[in-house]
Design an enzyme around this catalytic site. Structure first.
Site, PDB file in Angstrom:
ATOM      1  CB  CYS A 247     -14.931  -0.103   4.042  1.00 39.79           C
ATOM      2  SG  CYS A 247     -14.480  -0.670   5.595  1.00 39.79           S
TER       3      CYS A 247
ATOM      4  N   GLY B  72       5.508  -0.068  -4.260  1.00 41.53           N
ATOM      5  CA  GLY B  72       5.211  -0.883  -5.490  1.00 41.53           C
ATOM      6  C   GLY B  72       4.106  -0.337  -6.289  1.00 41.53           C
TER       7      GLY B  72
ATOM      8  CB  SER C 102       6.886  -3.270  -2.470  1.00 43.90           C
ATOM      9  OG  SER C 102       6.656  -2.276  -1.666  1.00 43.90           O
TER      10      SER C 102
ATOM     11  CB  THR D 120      17.025  13.501  -3.626  1.00 47.58           C
ATOM     12  OG1 THR D 120      17.452  14.765  -4.295  1.00 47.58           O
ATOM     13  CG2 THR D 120      18.162  13.028  -2.854  1.00 47.58           C
TER      14      THR D 120
HETATM   15  N1  PLP Z   1       1.086  -5.166  -5.772  1.00 50.59           N
HETATM   16  C1  PLP Z   1       0.650  -6.098  -5.069  1.00 50.59           C
HETATM   17  C2  PLP Z   1       0.241  -7.584  -5.542  1.00 50.59           C
HETATM   18  C3  PLP Z   1       0.484  -5.922  -3.622  1.00 50.59           C
HETATM   19  O1  PLP Z   1      -0.016  -6.648  -2.785  1.00 50.59           O
HETATM   20  C4  PLP Z   1       0.847  -4.291  -3.124  1.00 50.59           C
HETATM   21  C5  PLP Z   1       0.646  -4.076  -1.786  1.00 50.59           C
HETATM   22  O2  PLP Z   1      -0.249  -4.765  -1.128  1.00 50.59           O
HETATM   23  C6  PLP Z   1       0.871  -3.534  -4.139  1.00 50.59           C
HETATM   24  C7  PLP Z   1       1.050  -4.009  -5.510  1.00 50.59           C
HETATM   25  C8  PLP Z   1       1.333  -1.988  -3.772  1.00 50.59           C
HETATM   26  O3  PLP Z   1       2.483  -2.130  -3.197  1.00 50.59           O
HETATM   27  P1  PLP Z   1       2.802  -0.768  -2.220  1.00 50.59           P
HETATM   28  O4  PLP Z   1       2.025  -1.019  -0.779  1.00 50.59           O
HETATM   29  O5  PLP Z   1       4.425  -1.009  -1.947  1.00 50.59           O
HETATM   30  O6  PLP Z   1       2.307   0.363  -2.795  1.00 50.59           O
END
Ligand code: PLP
Length: 385
Positions: free
Chosen positions: A328, A76, A203, A240
């Site tokens: 943290c 994501g 994702s 790929t």
């Molecule tokens: N965007 C949101 C709202 C998320 O909660 C997350 C992951 O927690 C991401 C983007 C990033 O996704 P990825 O963990 O697949 O990089």
């Protein structure tokens, strides 16, 4: 498969989900078949290409997109970065981005970096329930705006932004809208045929597929520059393809689509039981974003000013995995930027615990948490006294 790792109760599905049996089987079949490279012209390559096509159709199906509008990425994070950097590169004259103050760190950290390079960013505020006003988006857009990038569902609170209304506004002003739907996809219905946005991130590992495959929807007529150059993925993402992970991602999307509404209702009931049980037992508990439209699976709760790190650790010792709102930082803990933007007092924000449900949670998980909490909160309160 019912639980994750050593934990008996896994309530951290917004971090990552338990891999669904259906995904695992699809991935194993793909790996065992001696996969080829989807770009190869021989029979093994053609078989791989077929699997890639199938997965692309499954991902597209979940969000009402056309298969050719799906660009597979590794995460994501990569999808968000491709949307933001790819749009900036393609609209080089424009140097302003609109986002919210509560975006995921994968977006916020990139935006802060871009600010250092001279890009202007407007961070829209949210109210005390985590809501974003459509008018604020409209007011922030200028002649120089290259992109509006907003999350659909907040990963910490589950609060939903009014994306359909925002999309009408950005569409009317002809400003591209990228939606980070990494937490929303598969949990609420999304129909890109009806939604005038240019890009959307999702994702696999939030949908019970393993990490390693994600996607950026890019509407057919919209052009972005790639981050990775190459002929794959309609020339929008070179390299790929990670076919086994993509196959798993596709089957997770098909699974989510199959029973999305039924699962959302079931999970919503579990969340309601948990919240009701907590508030009955601990009237000082505060559910962040409870007045806002939310994802059905997420609950972010502070227990007065009790220390969240201790609550989380005590739950973990008893086999319950949840997440801490705070992060943290050098010299201690930093309260969550999301709760801070909602105006939550620092000490209350430091106590926030996120419970996030998924497909493999049942009433028994709620019962276990409600049974454990009195003792744990008593312990944590005694240590604080
Ligand atoms: N965007 C949101 C709202 C998320 O909660 C997350 C992951 O927690 C991401 C983007 C990033 O996704 P990825 O963990 O697949 O990089």
């Amino acid at each position: 498969m019912s639980e994750k790792g050593a934990a008996h109760v896994y309530l951290d599905n917004n971090a990552t989900g338990v891999v669904a049996r259906e995904c695992l089987e699809a991935m194993l079949a793909c790996l065992r078949s001696g996969i080829g490279n989807p770009s190869s012209a021989h029979a093994a390559g053609m078989r791989a290409k077929g699997l890639l096509h199938e997965a692309r159709a499954e991902v597209a199906g979940l969000v009402g997109a056309r298969p050719q509008e799906i660009v597979f990425t590794s995460s994501g994070t990569e999808a968000n970065h491709t949307a933001i950097l790819g749009t900036l590169a393609a609209r080089a004259g424009r140097r302003h981005i609109v986002a919210s103050a509560v975006e995921h760190p994968s977006t916020l950290m990139l935006l802060r970096h871009l600010e250092e390079t001279g890009i202007a960013v407007t961070y829209l505020p949210v109210d005390s329930e985590g809501r974003l006003a459509v008018g604020a988006v409209r007011d922030a857009i200028t002649q120089d705006t290259a992109l509006v990038t907003l999350m659909w569902a907040n990963n910490e609170t589950g609060v939903l932004f009014p994306i359909p209304e925002i999309a009408e506004t950005t569409h009317a002003l002809a400003v591209p809208l990228h939606v980070d739907a990494v937490q929303a996809a598969g949990r609420i219905p999304i129909d890109l045929e009806q939604l005038p946005i240019e890009m959307l991130s999702l994702s696999g590992h939030k949908l019970h597929a393993p990490p390693g495959a994600a996607a950026l929807f890019v509407r057919k007529a919209f052009r972005i520059a790639p981050l990775l150059w190459g002929h794959q993925e309609h020339r929008m993402r070179g390299g790929t393809e990670n076919l086994p992970a993509i196959v798993g991602f596709g089957s997770a999307c098909a699974l989510a689509q199959e029973d999305l509404e039924v699962e959302a209702l079931r999970i919503g009931r579990l969340r309601a039981d948990l919240e009701r049980g907590i508030v009955e037992r601990f009237p000082a508990a505060r559910i962040h974003g409870v007045q806002a439209p939310r994802l059905p699976n997420t609950s972010n709760i502070s227990f007065g000013t009790l220390d969240g790190e201790r609550i989380m650790a005590a739950l973990d010792r008893r086999g319950v995995a949840v997440s801490l709102g705070a992060a943290c930082a050098a010299g201690g803990m930093d309260p969550s930027h999301v709760l801070t933007a909602m105006g939550v007092d620092r000490r209350v924000a430091l106590g926030a615990i996120r419970f996030s449900f998924g497909r493999y949670n049942s009433e028994a998980c709620v019962g276990r948490v409600l049974a454990l909490l009195p003792e744990i909160l008593g312990e944590v309160a005694a240590r604080a006294a």
